[in-house]
Design a protein around this motif. Sequence first.
Motif, PDB file in Angstrom:
ATOM      1  N   GLY A   1       0.800  -1.214   0.000  1.00  0.00           N
ATOM      2  CA  GLY A   1       0.000   0.000   0.000  1.00  0.00           C
ATOM      3  C   GLY A   1       0.837   1.270   0.000  1.00  0.00           C
ATOM      4  N   HIS A   2       2.048   1.178   0.570  1.00  0.00           N
ATOM      5  CA  HIS A   2       2.919   2.349   0.658  1.00  0.00           C
ATOM      6  C   HIS A   2       3.340   2.853  -0.721  1.00  0.00           C
ATOM      7  CE1 HIS A   2       5.702   5.031   2.747  1.00  0.00           C
ATOM      8  NE2 HIS A   2       6.641   4.674   1.888  1.00  0.00           N
ATOM      9  N   MET A   3       3.387   1.967  -1.713  1.00  0.00           N
ATOM     10  CA  MET A   3       3.883   2.379  -3.031  1.00  0.00           C
ATOM     11  C   MET A   3       2.757   2.734  -4.013  1.00  0.00           C
ATOM     12  SD  MET A   3       5.185  -1.271  -4.554  1.00  0.00           S
ATOM     13  CE  MET A   3       3.988  -2.440  -5.244  1.00  0.00           C
ATOM     14  N   ILE A   4       1.488   2.538  -3.620  1.00  0.00           N
ATOM     15  CA  ILE A   4       0.387   2.784  -4.544  1.00  0.00           C
ATOM     16  C   ILE A   4       0.315   4.239  -5.018  1.00  0.00           C
ATOM     17  CG2 ILE A   4      -2.131   2.801  -4.774  1.00  0.00           C
ATOM     18  CD1 ILE A   4      -0.825   0.044  -5.070  1.00  0.00           C
ATOM     19  N   PRO A   5       0.463   5.248  -4.149  1.00  0.00           N
ATOM     20  CA  PRO A   5       0.440   6.627  -4.662  1.00  0.00           C
ATOM     21  C   PRO A   5       1.496   6.872  -5.740  1.00  0.00           C
ATOM     22  CG  PRO A   5       0.221   6.633  -2.271  1.00  0.00           C
ATOM     23  CD  PRO A   5       0.552   5.223  -2.668  1.00  0.00           C
TER      24      PRO A   5
ATOM     25  N   GLY B   1      -8.231  -7.227   1.926  1.00  0.00           N
ATOM     26  CA  GLY B   1      -8.810  -5.903   1.675  1.00  0.00           C
ATOM     27  C   GLY B   1      -7.840  -4.922   1.068  1.00  0.00           C
ATOM     28  N   PHE B   2      -6.941  -5.402   0.216  1.00  0.00           N
ATOM     29  CA  PHE B   2      -5.927  -4.517  -0.362  1.00  0.00           C
ATOM     30  C   PHE B   2      -6.546  -3.508  -1.329  1.00  0.00           C
ATOM     31  CE2 PHE B   2      -2.981  -3.725  -3.938  1.00  0.00           C
ATOM     32  CZ  PHE B   2      -2.020  -3.006  -3.264  1.00  0.00           C
ATOM     33  N   LEU B   3      -7.393  -3.996  -2.237  1.00  0.00           N
ATOM     34  CA  LEU B   3      -7.956  -3.115  -3.262  1.00  0.00           C
ATOM     35  C   LEU B   3      -9.213  -2.442  -2.710  1.00  0.00           C
ATOM     36  CD1 LEU B   3      -7.278  -2.222  -6.124  1.00  0.00           C
ATOM     37  CD2 LEU B   3      -8.806  -3.982  -6.997  1.00  0.00           C
ATOM     38  N   THR B   4      -8.992  -1.455  -1.877  1.00  0.00           N
ATOM     39  CA  THR B   4     -10.097  -0.700  -1.287  1.00  0.00           C
ATOM     40  C   THR B   4     -10.764   0.157  -2.355  1.00  0.00           C
ATOM     41  OG1 THR B   4      -8.641   1.147  -0.742  1.00  0.00           O
ATOM     42  CG2 THR B   4      -8.883  -0.593   0.922  1.00  0.00           C
ATOM     43  N   THR B   5     -11.902   0.740  -1.998  1.00  0.00           N
ATOM     44  CA  THR B   5     -12.622   1.619  -2.928  1.00  0.00           C
ATOM     45  C   THR B   5     -11.747   2.783  -3.354  1.00  0.00           C
ATOM     46  OG1 THR B   5     -14.747   1.042  -1.923  1.00  0.00           O
ATOM     47  CG2 THR B   5     -14.660   3.069  -3.215  1.00  0.00           C
ATOM     48  N   ASN B   6     -11.021   3.359  -2.428  1.00  0.00           N
ATOM     49  CA  ASN B   6     -10.149   4.501  -2.746  1.00  0.00           C
ATOM     50  C   ASN B   6      -9.018   4.090  -3.681  1.00  0.00           C
ATOM     51  OD1 ASN B   6     -11.660   6.288  -1.227  1.00  0.00           O
ATOM     52  ND2 ASN B   6     -10.391   6.075   0.617  1.00  0.00           N
TER      53      ASN B   6
ATOM     54  N   ALA C   1      -8.393   5.322  -7.488  1.00  0.00           N
ATOM     55  CA  ALA C   1      -7.142   6.009  -7.842  1.00  0.00           C
ATOM     56  C   ALA C   1      -6.424   5.321  -8.997  1.00  0.00           C
ATOM     57  CB  ALA C   1      -6.233   6.069  -6.620  1.00  0.00           C
ATOM     58  N   LEU C   2      -6.491   3.997  -9.025  1.00  0.00           N
ATOM     59  CA  LEU C   2      -5.767   3.236 -10.047  1.00  0.00           C
ATOM     60  C   LEU C   2      -6.529   3.099 -11.360  1.00  0.00           C
ATOM     61  CD1 LEU C   2      -4.379   0.368  -7.787  1.00  0.00           C
ATOM     62  CD2 LEU C   2      -2.970   1.887  -9.188  1.00  0.00           C
ATOM     63  N   LEU C   3      -7.856   3.211 -11.321  1.00  0.00           N
ATOM     64  CA  LEU C   3      -8.682   2.884 -12.485  1.00  0.00           C
ATOM     65  C   LEU C   3      -8.259   3.612 -13.757  1.00  0.00           C
ATOM     66  CD1 LEU C   3     -11.121   1.546 -13.812  1.00  0.00           C
ATOM     67  CD2 LEU C   3     -12.544   3.415 -12.899  1.00  0.00           C
ATOM     68  N   GLU C   4      -8.328   4.913 -13.755  1.00  0.00           N
ATOM     69  CA  GLU C   4      -8.053   5.672 -14.979  1.00  0.00           C
ATOM     70  C   GLU C   4      -6.604   5.543 -15.446  1.00  0.00           C
ATOM     71  OE1 GLU C   4      -8.477  10.247 -16.662  1.00  0.00           O
ATOM     72  OE2 GLU C   4      -9.661   9.613 -14.931  1.00  0.00           O
ATOM     73  N   PRO C   5      -5.599   5.735 -14.564  1.00  0.00           N
ATOM     74  CA  PRO C   5      -4.217   5.602 -15.033  1.00  0.00           C
ATOM     75  C   PRO C   5      -3.849   4.191 -15.480  1.00  0.00           C
ATOM     76  CG  PRO C   5      -4.278   5.978 -12.655  1.00  0.00           C
ATOM     77  CD  PRO C   5      -5.652   6.216 -13.163  1.00  0.00           C
TER      78      PRO C   5
ATOM     79  N   ALA D   1      -9.710  -6.547 -12.287  1.00  0.00           N
ATOM     80  CA  ALA D   1     -11.153  -6.776 -12.295  1.00  0.00           C
ATOM     81  C   ALA D   1     -11.532  -7.958 -11.399  1.00  0.00           C
ATOM     82  CB  ALA D   1     -11.634  -7.033 -13.722  1.00  0.00           C
ATOM     83  N   ALA D   2     -10.704  -9.004 -11.419  1.00  0.00           N
ATOM     84  CA  ALA D   2     -11.020 -10.222 -10.666  1.00  0.00           C
ATOM     85  C   ALA D   2     -10.889 -10.026  -9.154  1.00  0.00           C
ATOM     86  CB  ALA D   2     -10.113 -11.361 -11.117  1.00  0.00           C
ATOM     87  N   ALA D   3     -10.175  -8.967  -8.758  1.00  0.00           N
ATOM     88  CA  ALA D   3      -9.976  -8.717  -7.325  1.00  0.00           C
ATOM     89  C   ALA D   3     -11.213  -8.130  -6.660  1.00  0.00           C
ATOM     90  CB  ALA D   3      -8.779  -7.789  -7.120  1.00  0.00           C
ATOM     91  N   THR D   4     -12.255  -7.887  -7.436  1.00  0.00           N
ATOM     92  CA  THR D   4     -13.486  -7.345  -6.869  1.00  0.00           C
ATOM     93  C   THR D   4     -14.695  -8.107  -7.403  1.00  0.00           C
ATOM     94  OG1 THR D   4     -14.807  -5.314  -6.588  1.00  0.00           O
ATOM     95  CG2 THR D   4     -13.735  -5.642  -8.714  1.00  0.00           C
TER      96      THR D   4
END
Length: 402
Positions: A232-236, A272-277, A281-285, A311-314
């Motif tokens: 999670g630390h590297m996602i931004p 719960g890694f792929l939270t809504t936020n 944040a990742l969707l468009e880029p 997609a499969a993660a949700t």
Amino acid sequence: MVSSMKCISEMVKTLGGHFIPHLPHVIPLLLAAMTSQDCSVAVAATEAITIVMETLPKFLSPYISDVVRKGCCCGILTEHATLNTATEKLRAQLATNIPSRLLVPSLVCCYEDVTTEEESILAYLQVLHASVMNMSTNDVSSHSNTFADLFIKLLHYRSSQQEELSEVVEDRIVECFTDLVVKMSENTFRPVFLKLCDWATLSKNYDHITSFYHLADQVAGKLKGLFLLFAGHMIPNCVELLKNMNGKDHQLQQYLLSCLTKCFHYDTVASGFLTTNRFGALLEPLVGQVSRVTDGNSAEKYLVPCLVEFAAATTDDSRWKALNHELLLYSKDDNSLVRRSLLHVLLGLYDRLGESLLVLLPETIPFLAELLEDEDEQVEHLCQKFIKIIELLLGESIQHYF
């Protein structure tokens, strides 16, 4: 001279601890002789030091750094098989016989001296890797801060190369780190990983960032679901990089997509890694990489698996609809490669998630109608293939929609 060195070797084996008072006089002479132009002298000196390490390893602390330097730089480029064998054995003894409390600081100390030649740094990494494999978890834990600083130095290798990069060296660095990681606890690994992540991302140095994501990709594969505790630390930074990616960043793009693919693959409801936020944040880029692939092979090998796992993660229909909408916008791109990449992604999604995605069909069909009339034959062929998959899932023809 060769005879005298062989005599020293026998004396060390015979006298053992009684030879300790003579080490300050003998070791410097043996180290100097390792660089002799006379191969037989160099071999005899190397073998003598190896025997000292086998017999009196705890009494060599003042000389370990010099032994590492000599062992990694002497006999590396020689054509003499005997000298190669002798230095190989010396490096093995360094890793197995010298206590980590002596060896690790020495490895850090002499790093700058062994990076001038590819063969030397590979020999150095051989010692480091073997020593890591021989360390206990307590040893690794006690040296964790030192290892963090050492691997920051090692990961500078890519940026230090003025000529063509040797992928072999960075591969060995990453391999060594991943084998080190499995001997760390969560509390030990976290500060090490965060330090490496901040070093790369805050520097804004392209080479540093590329090396870091090469390492992160392999660590993710090694730790599997456990890596999500730290990822999670590297996602931004991932989001920022994806937004600014261009066609010249293909290697960074590959490492980054591969790392994210593993994160999504090992994500579970419990983690719960792929939270809504994070999803938002990742969707468009992430979908934007459809227009940034450099060739079809890259799309199929890196981009398609990443978006499929994303997609499969949700199981949330609203997330699938958002993803589908973003993807379909690229059906109107002027570049036929982008349109082909889009269809490869859609094929991958429906192959993985099947009937679950049929809820997206009403929005998808109008875009397919346009792609069926595409001027690019490959696009048209892929679209027809995609329609057949949909028909198999539905159990009926949808040709009347076109």
